[in-house]
Write an enzyme that holds these catalytic residues in place. Structure first.
Site, PDB file in Angstrom:
ATOM      1  N   GLY A   9     -21.028  32.761  78.695  1.00 11.42           N
ATOM      2  CA  GLY A   9     -20.349  31.854  77.758  1.00 11.42           C
ATOM      3  C   GLY A   9     -20.608  30.418  78.167  1.00 11.42           C
ATOM      4  N   GLY A  12     -20.343  26.751  75.715  1.00 14.91           N
ATOM      5  CA  GLY A  12     -19.107  26.139  75.229  1.00 14.91           C
ATOM      6  C   GLY A  12     -18.811  24.820  75.934  1.00 14.91           C
ATOM      7  CG  ASP A  35     -22.940  31.258  74.831  1.00 16.46           C
ATOM      8  OD1 ASP A  35     -22.208  30.402  75.351  1.00 16.46           O
ATOM      9  OD2 ASP A  35     -22.622  31.872  73.783  1.00 16.46           O
ATOM     10  CB  ILE A  36     -23.278  35.351  71.822  1.00 15.96           C
ATOM     11  CG1 ILE A  36     -23.569  36.576  70.990  1.00 15.96           C
ATOM     12  CG2 ILE A  36     -22.827  34.172  70.993  1.00 15.96           C
ATOM     13  CD1 ILE A  36     -22.325  37.342  70.614  1.00 15.96           C
ATOM     14  NE  ARG A  37     -24.548  31.106  67.924  1.00 10.41           N
ATOM     15  CZ  ARG A  37     -23.514  31.882  67.628  1.00 10.41           C
ATOM     16  NH1 ARG A  37     -23.716  33.051  67.068  1.00 10.41           N
ATOM     17  NH2 ARG A  37     -22.281  31.517  67.898  1.00 10.41           N
ATOM     18  CB  ILE A  51     -25.663  38.268  77.670  1.00  8.45           C
ATOM     19  CG1 ILE A  51     -25.035  39.615  78.073  1.00  8.45           C
ATOM     20  CG2 ILE A  51     -24.704  37.177  78.097  1.00  8.45           C
ATOM     21  CD1 ILE A  51     -26.025  40.673  78.320  1.00  8.45           C
ATOM     22  CE1 TYR A 142      -7.883  31.140  74.785  1.00 12.25           C
ATOM     23  CE2 TYR A 142      -6.051  29.606  74.668  1.00 12.25           C
ATOM     24  CZ  TYR A 142      -7.267  29.977  75.207  1.00 12.25           C
ATOM     25  OH  TYR A 142      -7.850  29.186  76.162  1.00 12.25           O
TER      26      TYR A 142
HETATM   27  C1  AKB Z   1      -6.822  25.625  73.100  1.00 12.29           C
HETATM   28  O1  AKB Z   1      -6.319  24.618  72.570  1.00 12.29           O
HETATM   29  O2  AKB Z   1      -6.821  26.754  72.586  1.00 12.29           O
HETATM   30  C2  AKB Z   1      -7.426  25.469  74.473  1.00 12.29           C
HETATM   31  C3  AKB Z   1      -6.460  25.784  75.565  1.00 12.29           C
HETATM   32  C4  AKB Z   1      -5.348  24.866  75.853  1.00 12.29           C
HETATM   33  O3  AKB Z   1      -6.589  26.786  76.199  1.00 12.29           O
HETATM   34  N1  AKB Z   1      -7.935  24.142  74.632  1.00 12.29           N
END
Ligand code: AKB
Length: 315
Positions: A9, A12, A35-37, A51, A142
């Site tokens: 990754g 990013g 990374d994927i691309r 990957i 997340y």
């Molecule tokens: C997000 O805003 O999702 C990220 C983080 C704080 O993990 N920058």
């Protein structure tokens, strides 16, 4: 021992700059980015492999090919995009981590960096100076995946002895690479828009205070954590670290000191506001300071000046 590092990754926001710092430290030939691309602007002499971290067989072949001593796993879906694709976010964030942990065990790769986030905190966590250990009830997919990931990291350390190290990143501010899909992204976009158009419409309200960190500090802190002697690392879930906390109104004021004609406005009803409302305003990072000497160097003023100077000259 000679180190060889794989960053998964790597294209990013954090990966791109960590890769530069790690190449400086260990040499181009010892840092493999993936990374994927493929990135558009891959410089000659740098090693890159495409990957998908969810393709375990391909990942196994990659790790066998390069025999890394350290893996940095940065592939993840961030908070705002995660709310649009919750299943994909869970799949990438959890199964990507599990694939790396399992393969590291299988192949005897001991040292791993995996980022967590302030998103592990939630509406019942203390808002101000949020501590390392407190109520954690994340409400974004997340944040839920990051909290579960932290528990997995500690489990793999305790049960199998993997040397996993992690930081709960706040919003990261940088001028070289843009963030993608986060709730804290406004604090980067504002600089680009201020210089390009002289104005910015913030998707977070004027008074939304969030913890942030300048990229230079984030990269240095990450490498310092990875360099610290193992016996100093008392936290194997993920360390709180703090840099600067500010609101959209405060950063707008700081920008106006350098660009007096800058105009700030606010957009109502953005879904990212609810995520931001569930996160801390500031972080207590005393464990990171005591264990491995963490110290941020940029305040709001210094970071704003540095961002604008660099964007003016380089972008
Ligand atoms: C997000 O805003 O999702 C990220 C983080 C704080 O993990 N920058």
């Amino acid at each position: 021992m000679k180190e060889r590092i794989i960053i998964i990754g790597a294209n990013g926001q954090i990966g791109s700059e960590l890769a530069m710092a790690l190449r400086q430290k260990f040499g181009d030939e010892n840092v493999i980015t993936s990374d994927i691309r493929k990135p558009d602007d891959l410089k000659e002499g740098l090693i890159f492999e495409s990957i998908n971290v969810l393709d375990k067989d391909a990942l196994r072949s990659l790790l066998i090919k390069y025999e890394p001593t350290q893996i940095y796993l940065l592939a993840a879906m961030l908070s705002a995009t995660g709310e649009q694709y919750p299943q994909k976010a869970w799949d990438l964030n959890m199964n990507g981590l599990l694939n790396v942990l399992d393969l590291a065990l299988d192949l005897g790769i001991k040292k791993i960096f995996w980022p967590s986030s302030i998103a592990v905190f939630g509406p019942h966590s203390p808002k101000v100076n949020t501590g390392q250990y407190c109520i954690m009830d994340p409400s974004s997919i997340y944040g839920i995946s990051k909290l579960a990931g932290e528990r997995l990291c500690e489990y793999y350390h305790n049960k199998y002895g993997l040397d996993i190290r992690s930081i709960r990143y706040p919003g990261i501010i940088s001028w070289k690479t843009s963030p993608g899909g986060g709730t804290t992204d406004y604090a980067v976009h504002i600089f680009f828009e201020a210089l390009k158009h002289g104005k910015y419409a913030s998707f977070l309200s004027a008074e939304t205070e969030l913890p942030m960190l300048y990229m230079e500090d984030a990269v240095r802190g990450t490498i310092e954590l990875m360099d610290a002697p193992a016996e100093k690392i008392t936290i194997r879930s993920s360390y709180n670290i703090a840099g600067i906390s500010f609101t959209p109104a405060q950063i707008a004021e700081e920008i106006k000191k350098i660009l007096p004609n800058f105009e700030m406005s606010y957009v109502d009803d953005d879904p990212r506001q609810a995520i931001a409302n569930s996160w801390p305003a500031s972080i207590d990072d005393s464990y990171a300071r005591n264990d491995w000497g963490w110290q941020p160097t940029y305040d709001l003023e210094g970071m704003t000046k540095n961002m604008i100077e660099n964007l003016k000259t380089h972008v």
